[in-house]
Motif scaffolding. Structure first.
Motif, PDB file in Angstrom:
ATOM      1  N   HIS A 271       0.944  -1.181   0.035  1.00  0.00           N
ATOM      2  CA  HIS A 271      -0.081   0.006  -0.012  1.00  0.00           C
ATOM      3  C   HIS A 271       0.962   1.272  -0.122  1.00  0.00           C
ATOM      4  O   HIS A 271       2.083   1.229   0.414  1.00  0.00           O
ATOM      5  CB  HIS A 271      -0.788  -0.002   1.394  1.00  0.00           C
ATOM      6  CG  HIS A 271      -0.067   0.379   2.494  1.00  0.00           C
ATOM      7  ND1 HIS A 271       0.645  -0.616   3.155  1.00  0.00           N
ATOM      8  CD2 HIS A 271       0.225   1.237   3.314  1.00  0.00           C
ATOM      9  CE1 HIS A 271       1.166  -0.324   4.238  1.00  0.00           C
ATOM     10  NE2 HIS A 271       0.914   1.124   4.398  1.00  0.00           N
ATOM     11  N   ASP A 273       0.471   4.996   2.043  1.00  0.00           N
ATOM     12  CA  ASP A 273      -0.110   5.777   2.877  1.00  0.00           C
ATOM     13  C   ASP A 273      -0.960   6.727   2.314  1.00  0.00           C
ATOM     14  O   ASP A 273      -0.406   7.531   1.437  1.00  0.00           O
ATOM     15  CB  ASP A 273       0.677   6.115   4.121  1.00  0.00           C
ATOM     16  CG  ASP A 273       1.484   5.069   4.907  1.00  0.00           C
ATOM     17  OD1 ASP A 273       0.923   3.862   4.607  1.00  0.00           O
ATOM     18  OD2 ASP A 273       2.546   5.477   5.424  1.00  0.00           O
ATOM     19  N   HIS A 328       4.899  -0.036   0.094  1.00  0.00           N
ATOM     20  CA  HIS A 328       5.684  -0.730   1.285  1.00  0.00           C
ATOM     21  C   HIS A 328       4.656  -1.903   1.580  1.00  0.00           C
ATOM     22  O   HIS A 328       3.483  -1.919   1.340  1.00  0.00           O
ATOM     23  CB  HIS A 328       6.023   0.150   2.189  1.00  0.00           C
ATOM     24  CG  HIS A 328       5.001   1.048   2.890  1.00  0.00           C
ATOM     25  ND1 HIS A 328       4.714   2.435   2.169  1.00  0.00           N
ATOM     26  CD2 HIS A 328       4.429   1.147   4.045  1.00  0.00           C
ATOM     27  CE1 HIS A 328       3.795   2.976   3.115  1.00  0.00           C
ATOM     28  NE2 HIS A 328       3.691   2.164   4.063  1.00  0.00           N
TER      29      HIS A 328
HETATM   30 NI    NI Z   1       1.938   2.149   5.502  1.00  0.00          NI
END
Ligand code: NI
Ligand code: OGA
Length: 400
Positions: A271, A273, A328
């Motif tokens: 994903h 952020d 990540h």
């Molecule tokens: Ni994250």
């Protein structure tokens, strides 16, 4: 033999998942629009009973339930030896001495700039947060997760705000799950800070978390000025775009229990952020965070007392893609549990976020249409971690 059984199970799992997706699409026609969801939230209930990963980990299973088995292409292709890099990961993310940047070292400031443009990931040392406070916060949370499951259920969260003790991200029925439990809480704006929603045990946790939040807000403010200046705009520009003093700050504490089959599962799926800047305090004993670099996943070897900083999608949007949010994921292991604290420094949630005026021109048009952070993060809150698919699909239609 075991491999064969696993493969068969996965085929069944994938088929079931597709069936469910079809059903979901049917249901979605009658569902609330995304706009309605922003106004009313995602509802008070998860789509199915919550499975606490910690309970699974403590029940001496020799494998993981099907819901945690990723399709072969998404599995970690190597397991990590605790605290050691896998052989293939020769590159590490840049380490930057923040005190040197703040005292005017141009070279180090430039290294942050490069990291933001290429990776969206770097570590900071000499960042001004006391190591004792970092350790105290990590250990308070570790103790919290070691409380019996029943003691934590009192703080059980719901999709409407995600605040509290949780075990899934996304509300799609039948979705594959990640091997973690977590705790989510708000620091800012102050109207959303409600310490009664924070754990009351261990006895020092509220006090420690409060101080930790204050210190990380200050660190976030320092980073915002550096990132802004590195874009060639006024150092206050990014903060102003975040809503000035009305920016948001929240935290997700991740607990990754030991996993009996770490090669089949993920602690947290790929994903980026959704927010502004993430300041992560990784486990000082156990590696697990991996950053995507091209086709490779690089394991982050965090230095003692360092924070790992990564940019979220709002930074990619505001910088008109000069900065990159980083993709990540987290891998798990069978020998040691892992605790990490992810602090998120975010824009005010109801103002439109779009590329900074100074960074766009007729020859360099805005790549993203304006959207509020409330609206934006509904995607991950609804669908769970999905790589960088949302920020990539969010590219402005005006520009094709
Ligand atoms: Ni994250
Ligand atoms: C997150 C995250 C990484 C980690 O919480 O968004 O990416 O190491 N955490 O736990």
């Amino acid at each position: 033999m075991i491999e064969k059984e696993t493969t068969e199970k996965i085929e069944i799992e994938i088929k079931t998942k597709n069936d469910l997706n079809d059903q979901d699409q049917e249901v979605n026609k009658d569902n609330m629009s995304d706009q309605d969801k922003t106004m009313k939230g995602l509802g008070e209930k998860w789509p199915e009973p919550i499975i606490r990963v910690q309970s699974l980990a403590e029940s001496n299973l020799t494998t993981v339930p099907d819901r945690f088995i990723k399709p072969p292409s998404q599995r970690p292709n190597e397991t990590i030896a605790i605290n050691h890099q896998p052989e293939t990961a020769a590159i590490n993310i840049p380490v930057i001495d923040l005190s040197s940047v703040l005292s005017g070292n141009q070279e180090d400031k430039e290294r942050i700039s490069e990291a933001c443009r290429e990776f969206g990931f770097f570590q900071v040392i000499n960042h001004g947060v006391r190591p004792e406070l970092m350790a105290a916060a990590r250990e308070a949370w570790r103790s919290f997760f070691h409380l019996p499951v029943e003691a934590k259920e009192a703080y059980s969260n719901s999709p409407s705000t995600y605040e509290g003790y949780g075990s899934r991200l996304g509300v799609e029925k039948g979705a594959l799950l990640d091997w973690n439990d977590y705790y989510f809480l708000n620091f800012l704006p102050l109207v959303l800070k409600d310490v009664n929603k924070w754990p009351s045990l261990p006895s020092n946790i509220r006090e420690v978390v409060d101080e930790y939040g204050e210190e990380l807000v200050k660190l976030g403010e320092r980073l915002m000025r550096i990132l802004s200046s590195n874009l060639g705009v006024n150092e206050e520009q990014l903060q102003e775009a975040f809503g000035g003093e009305d920016f948001g700050a929240c935290m997700r504490v991740n607990y990754y229990p030991k996993c009996p089959r770490p090669e089949l599962a993920l602690g947290l799926s790929p994903h980026s952020d959704p927010g502004g800047i993430t300041i992560l305090l990784p486990d000082d004993q156990v590696a697990g965070l991996q950053v995507r670099h091209g086709d490779m996943w690089i394991t982050v070897n965090a230095l003692p007392n360092a924070f790992v900083v990564n940019l979220g999608d709002q930074m990619q949007i505001l910088s008109n893609s000069i900065y990159k949010s980083s993709e990540h994921r987290v891998i798990v292991n069978s020998q040691k549990e892992r605790v990490s604290l992810a602090f998120f420094y975010n824009p005010k949630s109801d103002i439109p976020i779009q590329p900074l005026e100074q960074l766009v021109s007729s020859t360099n048009p805005p790549l993203y249409p304006p959207m509020s952070y409330d609206q934006y993060r509904l995607f991950i809150r609804t669908h769970g971690p999905r790589g960088k698919s949302y920020v990539e699909s969010h590219v402005s239609l005006v520009n094709g």
